[in-house]
Design an enzyme around this catalytic site. Structure first.
Site, PDB file in Angstrom:
ATOM      1  N   PHE A  53     -16.398   1.081  -5.807  1.00 57.62           N
ATOM      2  CA  PHE A  53     -15.536  -0.062  -5.526  1.00 57.62           C
ATOM      3  C   PHE A  53     -16.374  -1.327  -5.563  1.00 57.62           C
ATOM      4  O   PHE A  53     -17.600  -1.271  -5.463  1.00 57.62           O
ATOM      5  CB  PHE A  53     -14.859   0.109  -4.153  1.00 57.62           C
ATOM      6  CG  PHE A  53     -13.350   0.180  -4.236  1.00 57.62           C
ATOM      7  CD1 PHE A  53     -12.737   1.221  -4.890  1.00 57.62           C
ATOM      8  CD2 PHE A  53     -12.553  -0.805  -3.654  1.00 57.62           C
ATOM      9  CE1 PHE A  53     -11.346   1.298  -4.971  1.00 57.62           C
ATOM     10  CE2 PHE A  53     -11.162  -0.746  -3.732  1.00 57.62           C
ATOM     11  CZ  PHE A  53     -10.559   0.303  -4.391  1.00 57.62           C
ATOM     12  N   GLN A  72      -8.039 -13.626   1.260  1.00 63.25           N
ATOM     13  CA  GLN A  72      -8.568 -12.967   0.067  1.00 63.25           C
ATOM     14  C   GLN A  72      -7.605 -13.008  -1.114  1.00 63.25           C
ATOM     15  O   GLN A  72      -6.453 -12.593  -0.992  1.00 63.25           O
ATOM     16  CB  GLN A  72      -8.892 -11.508   0.388  1.00 63.25           C
ATOM     17  CG  GLN A  72      -9.412 -10.744  -0.818  1.00 63.25           C
ATOM     18  CD  GLN A  72     -10.109  -9.456  -0.422  1.00 63.25           C
ATOM     19  OE1 GLN A  72      -9.458  -8.448  -0.150  1.00 63.25           O
ATOM     20  NE2 GLN A  72     -11.430  -9.495  -0.352  1.00 63.25           N
ATOM     21  N   HIS A  80      -7.096 -11.262  -4.619  1.00 63.12           N
ATOM     22  CA  HIS A  80      -7.539 -10.102  -5.406  1.00 63.12           C
ATOM     23  C   HIS A  80      -7.515 -10.533  -6.869  1.00 63.12           C
ATOM     24  O   HIS A  80      -6.544 -11.153  -7.311  1.00 63.12           O
ATOM     25  CB  HIS A  80      -6.571  -8.940  -5.158  1.00 63.12           C
ATOM     26  CG  HIS A  80      -7.067  -7.624  -5.660  1.00 63.12           C
ATOM     27  ND1 HIS A  80      -7.252  -7.369  -6.991  1.00 63.12           N
ATOM     28  CD2 HIS A  80      -7.426  -6.489  -5.001  1.00 63.12           C
ATOM     29  CE1 HIS A  80      -7.705  -6.118  -7.138  1.00 63.12           C
ATOM     30  NE2 HIS A  80      -7.820  -5.568  -5.939  1.00 63.12           N
ATOM     31  N   LEU A 137      -0.140  -5.351  -7.499  1.00 62.14           N
ATOM     32  CA  LEU A 137      -1.581  -5.142  -7.604  1.00 62.14           C
ATOM     33  C   LEU A 137      -1.935  -4.053  -8.611  1.00 62.14           C
ATOM     34  O   LEU A 137      -1.307  -3.004  -8.660  1.00 62.14           O
ATOM     35  CB  LEU A 137      -2.111  -4.696  -6.231  1.00 62.14           C
ATOM     36  CG  LEU A 137      -3.606  -4.363  -6.220  1.00 62.14           C
ATOM     37  CD1 LEU A 137      -4.420  -5.625  -6.143  1.00 62.14           C
ATOM     38  CD2 LEU A 137      -3.944  -3.442  -5.076  1.00 62.14           C
ATOM     39  N   ARG A 192     -14.644  -9.532  -4.547  1.00 62.11           N
ATOM     40  CA  ARG A 192     -13.375 -10.148  -4.959  1.00 62.11           C
ATOM     41  C   ARG A 192     -13.396 -11.670  -4.947  1.00 62.11           C
ATOM     42  O   ARG A 192     -12.807 -12.299  -5.811  1.00 62.11           O
ATOM     43  CB  ARG A 192     -12.256  -9.663  -4.038  1.00 62.11           C
ATOM     44  CG  ARG A 192     -11.984  -8.219  -4.251  1.00 62.11           C
ATOM     45  CD  ARG A 192     -10.940  -7.684  -3.313  1.00 62.11           C
ATOM     46  NE  ARG A 192     -10.748  -6.273  -3.619  1.00 62.11           N
ATOM     47  CZ  ARG A 192     -10.004  -5.448  -2.907  1.00 62.11           C
ATOM     48  NH1 ARG A 192      -9.391  -5.888  -1.817  1.00 62.11           N
ATOM     49  NH2 ARG A 192      -9.876  -4.189  -3.258  1.00 62.11           N
TER      50      ARG A 192
HETATM   51  C1  LIG Z   1      -1.079  -3.693  -2.767  1.00 61.79           C
HETATM   52  C2  LIG Z   1      -2.167  -3.488  -1.772  1.00 61.79           C
HETATM   53  C3  LIG Z   1      -3.187  -2.587  -2.028  1.00 61.79           C
HETATM   54  C4  LIG Z   1      -4.202  -2.364  -1.109  1.00 61.79           C
HETATM   55  N1  LIG Z   1      -5.180  -1.459  -1.400  1.00 61.79           N
HETATM   56  C5  LIG Z   1      -6.140  -1.206  -0.481  1.00 61.79           C
HETATM   57  C6  LIG Z   1      -7.128  -0.218  -0.727  1.00 61.79           C
HETATM   58  O1  LIG Z   1      -7.137   0.447  -1.758  1.00 61.79           O
HETATM   59  N2  LIG Z   1      -8.066   0.001   0.215  1.00 61.79           N
HETATM   60  C7  LIG Z   1      -8.078  -0.695   1.400  1.00 61.79           C
HETATM   61  O2  LIG Z   1      -8.938  -0.434   2.219  1.00 61.79           O
HETATM   62  N3  LIG Z   1      -7.144  -1.627   1.657  1.00 61.79           N
HETATM   63  C8  LIG Z   1      -6.174  -1.904   0.740  1.00 61.79           C
HETATM   64  N4  LIG Z   1      -5.235  -2.857   1.011  1.00 61.79           N
HETATM   65  C9  LIG Z   1      -5.190  -3.484   2.333  1.00 61.79           C
HETATM   66  C10 LIG Z   1      -4.565  -2.561   3.347  1.00 61.79           C
HETATM   67  O3  LIG Z   1      -3.640  -1.704   2.719  1.00 61.79           O
HETATM   68  C11 LIG Z   1      -3.836  -3.296   4.458  1.00 61.79           C
HETATM   69  O4  LIG Z   1      -4.674  -4.242   4.998  1.00 61.79           O
HETATM   70  C12 LIG Z   1      -3.409  -2.336   5.554  1.00 61.79           C
HETATM   71  O5  LIG Z   1      -2.671  -1.283   5.019  1.00 61.79           O
HETATM   72  C13 LIG Z   1      -2.640  -2.999   6.649  1.00 61.79           C
HETATM   73  O6  LIG Z   1      -2.214  -2.007   7.561  1.00 61.79           O
HETATM   74  P1  LIG Z   1      -1.597  -2.368   8.968  1.00 61.79           P
HETATM   75  O7  LIG Z   1      -1.322  -1.096   9.667  1.00 61.79           O
HETATM   76  O8  LIG Z   1      -2.433  -3.373   9.636  1.00 61.79           O
HETATM   77  O9  LIG Z   1      -0.242  -3.100   8.580  1.00 61.79           O
HETATM   78  P2  LIG Z   1       1.071  -2.596   7.791  1.00 61.79           P
HETATM   79  O10 LIG Z   1       0.912  -1.312   7.113  1.00 61.79           O
HETATM   80  O11 LIG Z   1       1.510  -3.768   6.995  1.00 61.79           O
HETATM   81  O12 LIG Z   1       2.087  -2.340   8.957  1.00 61.79           O
HETATM   82  C14 LIG Z   1       2.577  -3.369   9.756  1.00 61.79           C
HETATM   83  C15 LIG Z   1       3.614  -2.791  10.673  1.00 61.79           C
HETATM   84  O13 LIG Z   1       4.022  -3.783  11.599  1.00 61.79           O
HETATM   85  C16 LIG Z   1       5.417  -3.797  11.682  1.00 61.79           C
HETATM   86  N5  LIG Z   1       5.840  -5.129  12.100  1.00 61.79           N
HETATM   87  C17 LIG Z   1       5.459  -6.321  11.599  1.00 61.79           C
HETATM   88  N6  LIG Z   1       6.081  -7.304  12.254  1.00 61.79           N
HETATM   89  C18 LIG Z   1       6.867  -6.727  13.210  1.00 61.79           C
HETATM   90  C19 LIG Z   1       7.750  -7.218  14.184  1.00 61.79           C
HETATM   91  N7  LIG Z   1       7.993  -8.517  14.359  1.00 61.79           N
HETATM   92  N8  LIG Z   1       8.389  -6.325  14.972  1.00 61.79           N
HETATM   93  C20 LIG Z   1       8.202  -4.987  14.814  1.00 61.79           C
HETATM   94  N9  LIG Z   1       7.367  -4.485  13.896  1.00 61.79           N
HETATM   95  C21 LIG Z   1       6.713  -5.346  13.111  1.00 61.79           C
HETATM   96  C22 LIG Z   1       5.902  -3.390  10.321  1.00 61.79           C
HETATM   97  O14 LIG Z   1       7.194  -2.875  10.393  1.00 61.79           O
HETATM   98  C23 LIG Z   1       4.877  -2.324   9.968  1.00 61.79           C
HETATM   99  O15 LIG Z   1       5.273  -1.092  10.525  1.00 61.79           O
HETATM  100  C24 LIG Z   1      -4.212  -3.093   0.088  1.00 61.79           C
HETATM  101  C25 LIG Z   1      -3.203  -4.004   0.356  1.00 61.79           C
HETATM  102  C26 LIG Z   1      -2.189  -4.218  -0.564  1.00 61.79           C
HETATM  103  C27 LIG Z   1      -1.155  -5.232  -0.270  1.00 61.79           C
END
Ligand SMILES: Cc1cc2nc3c(=O)[nH]c(=O)nc-3n(C[C@H](O)[C@H](O)[C@H](O)COP(=O)(O)OP(=O)(O)OC[C@H]3O[C@@H](n4cnc5c(N)ncnc54)[C@H](O)[C@@H]3O)c2cc1C
Lengths: 249, 583
Positions: free
Chosen positions: B117, B231, B233, B243, B286
């Site tokens: 990566f 960030q 990408h 993406l 990136r």
């Molecule tokens: C297209 C893409 C590809 C990626 N690829 C990679 C990768 O290959 N490797 C890597 O390490 N990272 C990658 N990332 C980054 C990584 O995926 C994210 O940073 C990470 O998944 C975020 O996870 P999280 O649990 O913090 O949030 P999320 O998975 O976004 O979950 C947020 C949660 O909060 C809830 N929520 C939000 N607001 C409220 C509210 N007001 N009330 C109730 N619930 C709420 C939502 O319903 C959801 O359940 C990628 C990101 C993207 C966008």
């Protein structure tokens, strides 16, 4: 970019106001590379802020935006307007589910069934983290990989003639998930799941119409998973019958 | 008002929230967890992650390597104690996921496979084809179903934290099916509500990433840290912003400009050959790659298309077999959404807003400065990502710090008591008012989509890949105006059941607060570091800015910006070198 104006016929239902669902038509000027979801977003942003639908990723992986498009269950973010004939597109909530509002359906039934099939690794003894990963060869992975790809979009339930008739039927996606874990070399939970799935509400309810596999946007092929389950369940039943002992692990 | 009593309330059921919930259930089966999410867990945006999760597992690799890659990748703004803990816990968490059934891609002998990566010295990214986040999320969700102490509240939108006596003691949330606001009375709250990419017009983020968690904490007085670091990408599909994973380049893909030239060699990332090569050219970090695009665009060497300017991602030399095995989703996405089959054609790409390095300020136990409040995942800032996150560190971060948040919150909950029911009810009523007011306002002519569009535009133009005093001033001014106009926003949908207009309105409110913190933090950081690049202060300035920024909410006023020292344990700030200069 070239535009094409379509009549987007949307089934509306707001339980506080409407006695029953009705159809509202919006004129939407569409860009050439739009999907049906883009047209709905256009309506919401520009024509009618009260229209409700679920969506999030816009890349066919979160599974939120399954709906009936011209009568077929499909993901609205992966259905291109250019691929649909004529200038009228009809969108409706997924069939076989109660409507919560507009294009949003009540999915409690599915969530309960998903939980019921025990979709997690079950082992007699769990392996300590310090011992590292389980070995699993690419061939072993291949046995169940396809069945891990379900995004829970519920298109298969909307397509399933059995589910339409018998709401108790556990249905394609949940049964497939049970099969996914049964086929995983790390799992030992077949017996526990068998009690749930080898039942009249489970695999024996499937009439093998194949409709689920045809509409699946991820090519998971639930129908084949259910067929395989029927075979292994039958085999183990015969083995027990002729006294070959224990159930398959 | 209905009061729901639980021990630990978790906002968000993405990777971080689910990991936290399972950690509580395992460590403290006597405690009740309310896992609250505005979408069903499997819709959370973790689902979209493609490339994979970093963790040292191979004998050729070392924790030392992962540490240095992460710290230099973050331009020395990472807290090194947090990074040390992170890299050490990373492999354990990834193995744990393996034990829970995650279908990681394998080597012939059955061990997990890893891929290279960007910015990583050696391959250490665990992957499940190019659907890693999807598999991680579904594995966690399905695993969570076996714990009876986890109560899920799906499609509940959290609105505010309940703070009493300086402690966080619960929250309010709207059940979307009924429109009813309920109070969750909890001994501890964990915010795991994800990122905020939806603030920008062009993003890889799903529509659910709207800064809600950040705004909840911020409004309650907890600072947002390092918000200026956004960030981009380098490889998003033009038009949609979908993406194409860095895994494309990890597998050997290259980037070329309109002349078919591998332009990255002109930006201290070369020489181009031999290729593939770690920490060089297309496998640079990136921030550098996205900045290089900007310069190419200035020089007129990008390709103009109906979607705007792009460069080309060339995967053709990988061949159909490898593409189908390692990058099946990428092939599908490129064919569907831009009509280019990477097996035979060049794929148009451009930089796209992807990830927030900043977020709710926490310590390495995932605790905020407010007792009872924890945060983890993309909404939080520990900080292991510093000024530029390395790809594949975030999925691992969700697991490591999600788990820690769960365990530490459980420990805290054991030692504390609940707010009384009547006080919870009272506080809930007050919080609910904010929502009710949105509902009953007279039409003052402001529309949701117009305001959102203007916010998107001002962030892109003022706080994009390159920034200056003037553009940032402009953006700060515009955001102040938008915050005022937000108060005149009118809702025409007055129904209670699944009112998405109301939800989008509250989300816009959250984004405006987070954007405000971001723009002011950026304005005051008069240096260039990692993803924060200023055309008027082009150098990194360790004397004045080897510091985290902390933005404090100040109601109608502009946020107050303060600073906190970076924790340095064993890596003194040095020049960041990639390409030929590295080896
Ligand atoms: C297209 C893409 C590809 C990626 N690829 C990679 C990768 O290959 N490797 C890597 O390490 N990272 C990658 N990332 C980054 C990584 O995926 C994210 O940073 C990470 O998944 C975020 O996870 P999280 O649990 O913090 O949030 P999320 O998975 O976004 O979950 C947020 C949660 O909060 C809830 N929520 C939000 N607001 C409220 C509210 N007001 N009330 C109730 N619930 C709420 C939502 O319903 C959801 O359940 C990628 C990101 C993207 C966008």
């Amino acid at each position: 970019m070239s535009h094409r104006t379509i009549d987007l016929e949307v089934m509306r239902y707001r339980p506080e106001q409407d006695d029953e669902p009705w159809v509202q038509t919006y004129k939407v000027p569409c860009e050439e590379d739009w999907v049906v979801l883009d047209a709905l977003i256009y309506v919401k942003d520009n024509l009618d802020g009260s229209l409700s639908y679920r969506w999030s990723c816009h890349m066919a992986v979160c599974g939120s935006c399954g709906m009936m498009i011209n009568g077929e269950p499909a993901l609205s973010c992966k259905t291109f307007i250019r691929d649909l004939p004529g200038d009228v597109i009809r969108v409706e909530p997924l069939t076989n589910f109660p409507i919560e509002r507009d294009l949003v359906v009540v999915m409690d039934d599915f969530i309960e069934k998903l939980q019921r099939v025990k979709p997690y690794i079950i082992r007699d003894e769990s392996k300590p983290i310090s011992e590292g990963e389980h070995r699993q060869t690419p061939a072993q992975l291949k046995k169940f990989k396809q069945y891990t790809l379900c995004i829970n979009c519920l298109c298969c339930y909307a397509a399933c003639p059995q589910y339409a008739l018998i709401p108790e039927f556990i249905g394609p996606a949940a049964l497939t998930l049970a099969h996914r874990y049964n086929q995983d070399s790390r799992d030992q939970g077949w017996e526990e799941r068998e009690d749930v799935v080898a039942t009249n509400e489970g695999i024996w309810d499937c009439a093998f119409a194949d409709a689920c596999s045809i509409v699946c946007p991820k090519h998971v092929d639930p129908a084949s998973a259910i067929q395989q389950m029927k075979i292994s369940s039958t085999l183990s039943w015969y083995k027990n019958l002729i006294g070959l002992g224990g159930k398959k692990r | 008002m209905e009061v729901i009593t639980t021990d630990i309330a978790i906002v968000g059921a993405g990777g971080a929230g689910l990991r936290a919930a399972i950690a509580v259930a395992e460590a403290a089966p006597d405690l009740k967890v309310a896992l609250i999410s505005k979408v069903y867990p499997m819709r959370s945006h973790t689902v979209a992650a493609e490339g994979g999760a970093a963790g040292v597992i191979k004998s050729e690799d070392s924790l030392e390597n992962h540490f240095h890659d992460t710290v230099s990748g973050g331009d020395w703004l990472c807290d090194q104690d947090a990074v040390e803990l992170f890299i050490e816990q990373a492999p354990k968490e990834l193995i744990q996921l393996e034990h829970w059934g995650c279908p990681w891609s394998r080597e012939a002998d059955g061990r997990v496979a890893v891929r290279p990566f960007g910015g990583m010295k050696i391959e250490r990214t665990w992957y499940a084809a190019d659907k890693s986040g999807f598999h991680i999320l579904h594995t966690l969700f399905q695993t969570s179903l076996q714990f009876p102490t986890i109560d899920r509240f799906d499609e509940y939108y959290c609105t505010d934290l309940l703070v009493e006596g300086g402690r966080c003691q619960g929250l309010t949330a709207m059940e979307m099916r009924t429109g009813r606001i309920k109070v969750f009375r909890a001994k501890a709250v964990i915010i795991a509500a994800g990122g905020a990419g939806w603030m920008f017009p062009f993003t890889t983020n799903g529509a659910v990433k709207t800064a809600d968690g950040m705004a909840m904490a911020y409004r309650a007085g907890v600072p947002l840290k390092d918000m200026e670091f956004v960030q981009y990408h380098p490889t998003g599909l033009p038009g949609t912003g979908i993406l194409l994973t860095e895994g494309c380049r990890g597998e050997g893909g290259i980037l070329v400009n309109k002349d078919g030239y591998r332009y990255l060699q002109d930006y201290n990332l070369g020489p181009p050959d031999p290729w593939p090569r770690k920490k060089a050219m297309e496998l640079g970090p990136r921030d550098r790659l996205s900045q290089a695009f900007w310069h190419e665009q200035q020089k007129g060497r990008t390709v103009s298309t109906k979607w705007g300017d792009v460069v080309h991602l060339d995967l053709r030399h990988l061949g159909e077999k490898k593409i189908d095995e390692r990058l099946p989703l990428v092939r599908d996405l490129a064919r569907s959404y831009v009509g280019a089959d990477p097996v035979h054609e060049l794929v148009p790409v451009r930089p796209v807003v992807h990830y927030m390095m900043g977020g709710i300020d926490t310590n390495i136990d995932a605790a905020t400065a407010m007792p009872g409040l924890y945060a983890a995942g993309e909404c939080a800032c520990v900080s292991i990502n510093g000024a530029n996150r390395l790809g594949s560190n975030s999925l691992t971060e969700l697991l490591v710090f999600g788990g820690r948040a769960g365990r530490h919150a459980a420990e805290y909950a054991r030692k504390t008591t609940h707010l009384t029911e009547s006080l919870a009810d009272q506080l809930g009523e007050m919080a609910a008012q904010r929502v009710t007011e949105l509902f009953h306002k007279e039409d003052q002519g402001e529309s949701l989509s117009v305001l959102r569009g203007e916010m998107n535009k001002t962030l892109e133009s003022g706080a994009g890949i390159y920034r200056t005093e003037d553009t940032l001033q402009e953006t700060c001014k515009k955001l102040a105006e938008l915050r005022a106009r937000y108060r005149c926003l009118h809702l025409d949908d007055k129904s209670k059941v699944f009112n998405t207009q109301l939800v989008y309105t509250m989300e816009l409110g959250s984004m405006l607060e987070a954007a405000h913190a971001m723009a002011h933090s950026a304005l005051q950081r008069k240096e260039s570091r990692g993803s924060h690049q200023r055309l008027d202060y082009t150098e990194r300035d360790d004397d004045n800015f080897l510091k985290h920024s902390l933005a404090y909410y100040a109601a109608e006023e502009d946020p107050r910006i303060d600073y906190q020292d970076v924790v340095i344990t064993r890596s003194q700030p040095a020049a960041r070198v990639y390409g030929g200069a590295e080896s």
